[in-house]
Motif scaffolding. Structure first.
Motif, PDB file in Angstrom:
ATOM      1  N   ALA A   1      13.480  19.215  -3.838  1.00 53.64           N
ATOM      2  CA  ALA A   1      13.709  17.989  -3.069  1.00 53.64           C
ATOM      3  C   ALA A   1      15.052  17.415  -3.492  1.00 53.64           C
ATOM      4  N   PRO A   2      16.036  17.367  -2.610  1.00 56.44           N
ATOM      5  CA  PRO A   2      17.366  16.856  -2.988  1.00 56.44           C
ATOM      6  C   PRO A   2      17.295  15.432  -3.527  1.00 56.44           C
ATOM      7  N   ARG A   3      18.142  15.145  -4.505  1.00 54.33           N
ATOM      8  CA  ARG A   3      18.141  13.810  -5.103  1.00 54.33           C
ATOM      9  C   ARG A   3      18.672  12.756  -4.147  1.00 54.33           C
ATOM     10  N   SER A   4      19.322  13.209  -3.070  1.00 61.40           N
ATOM     11  CA  SER A   4      19.827  12.256  -2.091  1.00 61.40           C
ATOM     12  C   SER A   4      18.713  11.630  -1.269  1.00 61.40           C
ATOM     13  N   LEU A   5      17.520  12.232  -1.306  1.00 63.64           N
ATOM     14  CA  LEU A   5      16.402  11.705  -0.528  1.00 63.64           C
ATOM     15  C   LEU A   5      15.635  10.660  -1.328  1.00 63.64           C
ATOM     16  N   PRO A   6      15.243   9.556  -0.701  1.00 62.66           N
ATOM     17  CA  PRO A   6      14.425   8.559  -1.408  1.00 62.66           C
ATOM     18  C   PRO A   6      13.048   9.121  -1.711  1.00 62.66           C
ATOM     19  N   ARG A   7      12.470   8.719  -2.835  1.00 62.19           N
ATOM     20  CA  ARG A   7      11.131   9.204  -3.203  1.00 62.19           C
ATOM     21  C   ARG A   7      10.035   8.388  -2.529  1.00 62.19           C
ATOM     22  N   LEU A   8      10.382   7.200  -2.048  1.00 64.12           N
ATOM     23  CA  LEU A   8       9.452   6.336  -1.321  1.00 64.12           C
ATOM     24  C   LEU A   8      10.102   5.902  -0.017  1.00 64.12           C
ATOM     25  N   ILE A   9       9.348   5.986   1.067  1.00 66.42           N
ATOM     26  CA  ILE A   9       9.865   5.590   2.369  1.00 66.42           C
ATOM     27  C   ILE A   9       8.960   4.508   2.938  1.00 66.42           C
ATOM     28  N   ARG A  10       9.559   3.408   3.354  1.00 64.96           N
ATOM     29  CA  ARG A  10       8.779   2.301   3.919  1.00 64.96           C
ATOM     30  C   ARG A  10       8.478   2.578   5.390  1.00 64.96           C
ATOM     31  N   ILE A  11       7.216   2.416   5.760  1.00 62.75           N
ATOM     32  CA  ILE A  11       6.803   2.605   7.147  1.00 62.75           C
ATOM     33  C   ILE A  11       7.191   1.364   7.954  1.00 62.75           C
ATOM     34  N   PRO A  12       7.744   1.544   9.173  1.00 57.90           N
ATOM     35  CA  PRO A  12       8.127   0.385   9.993  1.00 57.90           C
ATOM     36  C   PRO A  12       6.955  -0.554  10.238  1.00 57.90           C
ATOM     37  N   ASP A  13       7.257  -1.839  10.309  1.00 62.62           N
ATOM     38  CA  ASP A  13       6.215  -2.860  10.488  1.00 62.62           C
ATOM     39  C   ASP A  13       5.374  -2.610  11.729  1.00 62.62           C
TER      40      ASP A  13
ATOM     41  N   GLU B   1       2.655  10.555  13.655  1.00 61.94           N
ATOM     42  CA  GLU B   1       3.755  10.877  14.564  1.00 61.94           C
ATOM     43  C   GLU B   1       5.084  10.377  14.008  1.00 61.94           C
ATOM     44  N   TRP B   2       5.060   9.188  13.424  1.00 60.43           N
ATOM     45  CA  TRP B   2       6.298   8.655  12.840  1.00 60.43           C
ATOM     46  C   TRP B   2       6.768   9.517  11.675  1.00 60.43           C
ATOM     47  N   VAL B   3       5.832   9.931  10.801  1.00 58.92           N
ATOM     48  CA  VAL B   3       6.172  10.790   9.661  1.00 58.92           C
ATOM     49  C   VAL B   3       6.753  12.114  10.153  1.00 58.92           C
ATOM     50  N   LYS B   4       6.147  12.665  11.193  1.00 57.30           N
ATOM     51  CA  LYS B   4       6.621  13.938  11.741  1.00 57.30           C
ATOM     52  C   LYS B   4       8.057  13.808  12.219  1.00 57.30           C
ATOM     53  N   LYS B   5       8.343  12.733  12.949  1.00 56.43           N
ATOM     54  CA  LYS B   5       9.695  12.502  13.464  1.00 56.43           C
ATOM     55  C   LYS B   5      10.675  12.273  12.314  1.00 56.43           C
ATOM     56  N   TYR B   6      10.271  11.470  11.314  1.00 58.25           N
ATOM     57  CA  TYR B   6      11.136  11.195  10.162  1.00 58.25           C
ATOM     58  C   TYR B   6      11.442  12.492   9.415  1.00 58.25           C
ATOM     59  N   PHE B   7      10.409  13.316   9.232  1.00 57.59           N
ATOM     60  CA  PHE B   7      10.600  14.583   8.525  1.00 57.59           C
ATOM     61  C   PHE B   7      11.619  15.453   9.249  1.00 57.59           C
ATOM     62  N   ARG B   8      11.450  15.609  10.563  1.00 52.83           N
ATOM     63  CA  ARG B   8      12.337  16.479  11.336  1.00 52.83           C
ATOM     64  C   ARG B   8      13.785  15.958  11.316  1.00 52.83           C
TER      65      ARG B   8
ATOM     66  N   ASN C   1       3.841  -1.044   3.700  1.00 46.73           N
ATOM     67  CA  ASN C   1       3.271   0.290   3.562  1.00 46.73           C
ATOM     68  C   ASN C   1       4.365   1.299   3.227  1.00 46.73           C
ATOM     69  N   PHE C   2       4.084   2.118   2.234  1.00 45.92           N
ATOM     70  CA  PHE C   2       5.045   3.126   1.799  1.00 45.92           C
ATOM     71  C   PHE C   2       4.387   4.502   1.831  1.00 45.92           C
ATOM     72  N   VAL C   3       5.230   5.519   2.054  1.00 47.66           N
ATOM     73  CA  VAL C   3       4.781   6.907   2.024  1.00 47.66           C
ATOM     74  C   VAL C   3       5.648   7.639   1.005  1.00 47.66           C
ATOM     75  N   PHE C   4       5.030   8.476   0.196  1.00 51.95           N
ATOM     76  CA  PHE C   4       5.781   9.274  -0.766  1.00 51.95           C
ATOM     77  C   PHE C   4       6.496  10.423  -0.058  1.00 51.95           C
ATOM     78  N   LEU C   5       7.716  10.682  -0.490  1.00 50.88           N
ATOM     79  CA  LEU C   5       8.445  11.841   0.020  1.00 50.88           C
ATOM     80  C   LEU C   5       7.619  13.108  -0.178  1.00 50.88           C
TER      81      LEU C   5
ATOM     82  N   ASP D   1       0.831  -1.207   0.000  1.00 55.14           N
ATOM     83  CA  ASP D   1       0.000   0.000   0.000  1.00 55.14           C
ATOM     84  C   ASP D   1       0.864   1.255   0.000  1.00 55.14           C
ATOM     85  N   PHE D   2       0.502   2.193  -0.863  1.00 52.56           N
ATOM     86  CA  PHE D   2       1.142   3.499  -0.912  1.00 52.56           C
ATOM     87  C   PHE D   2       0.166   4.484  -0.257  1.00 52.56           C
ATOM     88  N   LEU D   3       0.447   4.811   0.976  1.00 51.62           N
ATOM     89  CA  LEU D   3      -0.535   5.512   1.818  1.00 51.62           C
ATOM     90  C   LEU D   3      -0.636   6.986   1.466  1.00 51.62           C
ATOM     91  N   ARG D   4      -1.876   7.449   1.329  1.00 54.97           N
ATOM     92  CA  ARG D   4      -2.135   8.880   1.165  1.00 54.97           C
ATOM     93  C   ARG D   4      -2.184   9.528   2.541  1.00 54.97           C
TER      94      ARG D   4
END
Length: 704
Positions: free
Chosen positions: A202-214, A146-153, A223-227, A133-136
């Motif tokens: 968006a720097p090219r060093s960043l992945p365009r898809l990030i997998r959410i921890p199990d 909360e996880w996305v917020k922490k990852y972003f920061r 589950n994946f989230v788009f950058l 799933d690619f989560l919206r």
């Protein structure tokens, strides 16, 4: 003067004069760019084909996206340049650049809309049912928020550089195909500025898809989230005290073709300088999220000096080509297979012993590329080996080929590498490969001024008693171990004396100077290959006119060369039965009464990229079979160094006729037939026939 330059004038006299108007009607030809678009549309259709595993269908969609990027970077950019400089001349089809750009715009807009419909309405829902799933953003749970917020920061915020747009911060120069966001703002910043707009690259060093921890996926799914979703959710954090009222992704595509000074004293240095310009060439296409307000779209168009015809509104990520993921769901992919090792190689103590027993034909990816690796590896350490010569067009940076050549050079072998620095989009890795070989002590040559070295040749010179013996590998594909598992190609390993002498002479042409070599077995561009193809076709024409059997079957990637097409038209008119298996571009119109009714053209699109080049002519019963590195295009026949080598062994010849040609003519499931109007029609089983897939049959027969 080098042989390839010295004989250019003579070579031009070998080209048949087609100015008599016999075949000058533009209705006899299809346009090159539109034919290439048709190929890309066939790739796109694979994403809808339920006979492919689900993740493979997604991969086809992403390959289409990557192909379209290159189409705009090179083909559309070239047409725009011709239009701006008033240098565009109509091709055989008679279309001018402005007419072509109109047609391309209409076709590509419709294709892109279909691409995102397939993604959103078909593939993503199907993947969701399979636990991928690619989560919206609206579907994130509290824990995921909360996880996305922490990852972003922690991972994203530190590397972002927001750019406010004001008189001291003009619109930035954005890198080709980079992911960017345009952000409307409310409020004032620390300096009291109220610019209203900002750009966030968006720097090219960043992945365009990030997998959410199990542990927070809840369902245990992948589950994946788009950058882009992460940045959108937290874009206001980039502008303290201000409010982002929107965040819209966009991407600009630029002209990526390079003009390198062929007379530069140091071609590698000149090429390095041009690589940077590729990132900032003229703009040719703008992709914008379809929820972006119209006034912002028009603002971006103005900044890039593009028109609405260059604007593509997309319902999803603007950078699909980077959406490849690693999902551990084997049943959603093709089942793995192990390429077979040639029996004679298995039984022999050394690869030299194996080749001494007779010619070895390798059919990739069904059969292993390992014998070629073995040849280099053994040659690098064999005290009897005196010299190794090889052409390198695309090898990749992490290459066993380069490793063994380095070892050979350090072991005191005379190693010569013809490195083609101008292999498009592989220039940087080839420069690095050339540097490695030079540091190891190899002789590195960059080919010939004005000609790309596209031939695939490997020559090992070895002591044999009181004399020497030459061991040769000739191929239709590159010395790139990754593509040998993905592309269909043929390779021939031989120690036959005249073949070795021919290859030696071609290397002498490439590294030295003098007249064009006279070869006994091989044909090569830009000298004898084009005249030979015309001669072979004309022989079949004469045979048919005399009431004798005549037949042509050829397989390659593209057909654009006008004189060859006209020779094929004459052959068809004489009654020669002609089957062409052309993966990509075909400018010949088959099936026209009185002109080409005896010509059939089909394209195979399947699991592997069809890449073999095979020419077969009945030739009065002699059954000529040649493999080649060259397509039937002007660039291959006149502007590149190419090789075309005969298959002489009767058993190997029969093998290529069946497994390289006839099997593809029987394919009724992955084949598309070219219609006289330029469109391709999918072949379907008829009258209760069983589905037959050539590639699968070869896997069953040859693969492990």
């Amino acid at each position: 003067m080098n042989a390839l330059s010295n004989e250019q004038g003579d070579n031009e006299h070998n080209v048949i004069d087609s100015s008599n108007g016999e075949f000058s009607n533009p209705d006899y030809y299809l346009n090159r760019e539109l034919s290439l678009l048709q190929f890309n549309l066939r790739v796109l259709e694979q994403a809808s084909d339920e006979n492919h595993p689900l993740m493979e269908r997604l991969n086809f969609l992403l390959i289409f996206s990557s192909n379209m990027d290159e189409f705009f970077e090179i083909r559309v950019a070239g047409l725009k340049h011709k239009l701006e400089t008033h240098t565009g001349q109509p091709g055989p089809d008679g279309l001018l650049p402005e007419e072509l750009l109109e047609s391309i715009s209409a076709i590509t807009h419709e294709a892109v809309e279909r691409q995102y419909r397939i993604l959103n309405d078909v593939l993503l829902p199907a993947l969701r049912e399979e636990g991928v799933d690619f989560l919206r953003r609206e579907d994130w749970t509290e824990a995921q928020i909360e996880w996305v917020k922490k990852y972003f920061r922690e991972q994203i915020y530190p590397v972002l550089t927001p750019i406010a747009l004001d008189p001291s911060h003009p619109f930035p120069r954005l890198v080709n195909k980079s992911l960017n966001f345009i952000v409307p703002l409310d409020g004032k910043d620390a300096f009291g500025r109220s610019t209203g707009l900002a750009i966030v690259p968006a720097p090219r060093s960043l992945p365009r898809l990030i997998r959410i921890p199990d542990e927070i996926s809840e369902s245990g799914d992948d589950n994946f989230v788009f950058l882009s979703s992460m940045i959108h959710a937290h874009v206001s954090d980039l502008f303290p005290g201000m409010k982002a009222t929107g965040c819209y992704q966009f991407r600009v595509t630029r002209n990526a073709d390079m003009e390198v000074d062929e007379e530069a004293e140091d071609l590698a240095s000149a090429l390095k300088g041009q690589l940077l310009s590729r990132r900032y060439g003229d703009e040719v296409r703008l992709e914008v999220a379809d929820n972006c307000p119209q006034h912002l779209m028009h603002y971006l168009l103005e900044q890039f000096e593009l028109t609405e015809k260059d604007l593509y509104e997309v319902n999803g990520p603007v950078n699909l080509a980077r959406m490849f993921t690693s999902v551990n769901r084997p049943r959603l992919h093709y089942p793995p297979f192990t390429p077979k090792l040639a029996p004679v190689v298995k039984k022999s103590e050394t690869i030299f012993d194996a080749i001494d027993q007779g010619d070895i034909l390798l059919h990739h990816p069904y059969e292993s590329f390992q014998p070629v690796i073995n040849l280099l590896a053994e040659a690098a350490r064999d005290p009897k080996v005196l010299a190794i010569k090889q052409t390198l067009y695309r090898t990749g940076t992490k290459s066993e080929i380069l490793d063994h050549l380095e070892t050979a050079a350090r072991n005191g072998k005379e190693v010569t590498a013809i490195v083609e620095l101008r292999a498009r989009f592989d220039e940087e890795s080839n420069i690095e490969g050339a540097r490695r070989l030079q540091e190891a002590g190899a002789i590195v040559v960059y080919g010939v001024v004005g000609y790309k070295t596209h031939a695939k040749m490997l020559l090992v010179v070895r002591r044999d008693g009181d004399g020497i013996k030459r061991y040769v590998h000739l191929g239709t594909g590159n010395y790139h171990t990754k593509t040998t598992k993905l592309y269909t190609d043929y390779g021939l390993m031989t120690c036959e004396k005249s073949m070795g002498q021919d290859v030696h002479k071609i290397f002498q042409e490439l590294t030295g100077m003098g007249k064009a070599a006279r070869l006994k077995q091989l044909k090569h561009s830009p000298f004898t290959l084009h005249p030979s193809i015309i001669e072979w076709i004309d022989f079949e024409t004469a045979q048919a006119q005399a009431g004798k059997p005549a037949r042509i079957i050829a397989k390659f990637n593209s057909l654009t060369e006008k004189n060859i097409m006209q020779a094929l038209y004459r052959a068809s008119q004489a009654g020669v039965e002609i089957d062409l298996i052309i993966r990509g571009i075909c400018c010949l119109r088959p099936g026209i009464p009185g002109l080409s009714e005896n010509i059939r053209v089909r394209s195979i699109i399947g699991r592997f990229l069809e890449h073999t080049r095979i020419y077969h002519f009945h030739h009065g019963g002699d059954e000529l079979v040649y493999c080649s590195s060259a397509d039937w295009m002007e660039r291959n026949l006149f502007n590149r160094v190419e090789t075309c080598f005969p298959i002489n062994d009767p058993a190997l010849k029969a093998q290529i006729l069946e497994q390289g040609l006839h099997i593809y003519l029987r394919d009724n499931s992955r084949a598309w037939e070219l219609q006289p109007d330029g469109h391709y029609q999918r072949v379907q089983p008829q009258n209760g026939e069983e589905h037959f897939i050539a590639q699968q049959s070869l896997l069953d027969t040859l693969g492990g």
